[in-house]
Design an enzyme around this catalytic site. Structure first.
Site, PDB file in Angstrom:
ATOM      1  CE  LYS A   1      21.206   2.934  49.896  1.00 14.67           C
ATOM      2  NZ  LYS A   1      20.609   4.259  50.151  1.00 14.67           N
TER       3      LYS A   1
HETATM    4  O1  G3P Z   1      19.551   6.984  48.805  1.00 16.98           O
HETATM    5  C1  G3P Z   1      20.705   7.676  48.551  1.00 16.98           C
HETATM    6  C2  G3P Z   1      20.655   8.760  47.522  1.00 16.98           C
HETATM    7  O2  G3P Z   1      19.419   8.807  46.917  1.00 16.98           O
HETATM    8  C3  G3P Z   1      21.183  10.070  48.008  1.00 16.98           C
HETATM    9  O3  G3P Z   1      20.745  11.174  47.281  1.00 16.98           O
HETATM   10  O4  G3P Z   1      20.403  13.606  47.011  1.00 16.98           O
HETATM   11  O5  G3P Z   1      21.964  12.755  48.809  1.00 16.98           O
HETATM   12  O6  G3P Z   1      22.597  12.632  46.408  1.00 16.98           O
HETATM   13  P1  G3P Z   1      21.472  12.630  47.378  1.00 16.98           P
END
Ligand code: G3P
Length: 220
Positions: free
Chosen positions: A81
């Protein structure tokens, strides 16, 4: 649409391993697991039979490339990533030449997704929940990326990320995203419907009213 689990908690992954196609992690999710990065990534590789995203922390292309080379040696399913920056695009291009798979993350605009695809990212991750948090319709971004990738035949797969609820997953599927990466609690939410629970209870209640055949005792 493929479903990935957006978690680094191995107990959660074991519980949903039968219905997921891959897994995504990030530094925040690794921190939440309370474990060492390499330990948790190696364990995930033994649980999930599909692409597993592990994120670099370097900000310069050279550092990202070095981290990516090391990460890709952990397991054949590792996808590196890389954050959506100018340096990230340089790293993605080089890693593509080295046949190391990448997931361009922290994507918040269609132009960023276009550049990620042109650099050769294997996956692109638009973060829809974080756009919703700002009062925008995050899912619209996915629609834009689907259109652009279809227009030009880009092979980069779209991973809808930052998913906050089951409706986000449904919308991603309706738009035609390749993948949704879904937190454990939301995967569980997707399985549920109150009418399913009510229906099971009623079937069991009625089953108890059905006359049962008397079991014959076997003569010795
Ligand atoms: O994988 C990264 C992403 O899904 C992060 O999600 O909830 O931290 O915005 P969030």
């Amino acid at each position: 649409m493929k479903i990935f689990a957006d978690t680094a908690i191995t107990e959660e992954l074991r519980d949903v391993a039968h219905i997921i196609d891959g897994c995504t992690t990030n530094p925040s999710l690794i921190a939440k697991s309370g474990r060492k990065f390499e330990d948790v990534v190696k364990e995930i590789c033994g649980i999930v039979n599909g692409p597993i995203s592990a994120e670099v922390i370097s900000l310069e292309a050279s550092g990202m490339i070095n981290e990516a080379r090391k990460l890709s040696k952990i397991h054949k399913n590792i996808v590196v990533k890389i954050p959506m920056t100018d340096e990230g695009l340089k790293a993605i291009k080089k890693l593509k030449q080295e046949k190391i798979k990448t997931n361009c993350t922290l994507v918040f605009s269609a132009n960023q997704a276009l550049l990620a695809a042109k650099a050769g990212a294997t996956y692109v991750s638009p973060f829809i929940g974080r756009l919703d948090d700002l009062g925008e319709e995050g899912i619209n971004l996915v629609e834009e990326i689907v259109t652009i990738y279809d227009n030009y035949g880009f092979e980069t797969e779209i991973i809808v990320a930052s998913i906050r609820n089951a409706n986000h997953v449904k919308m991603a599927a309706m738009i035609g995203a390749d993948i949704a990466t879904v937190p454990y609690a939301v995967i569980k939410e997707m399985m549920k419907h109150h009418l399913t629970d009510k229906g099971i209870a009623k079937f069991l209640e009625d089953w108890n009213k059905v006359p049962k055949a008397v079991e014959k005792k076997q003569s010795i």
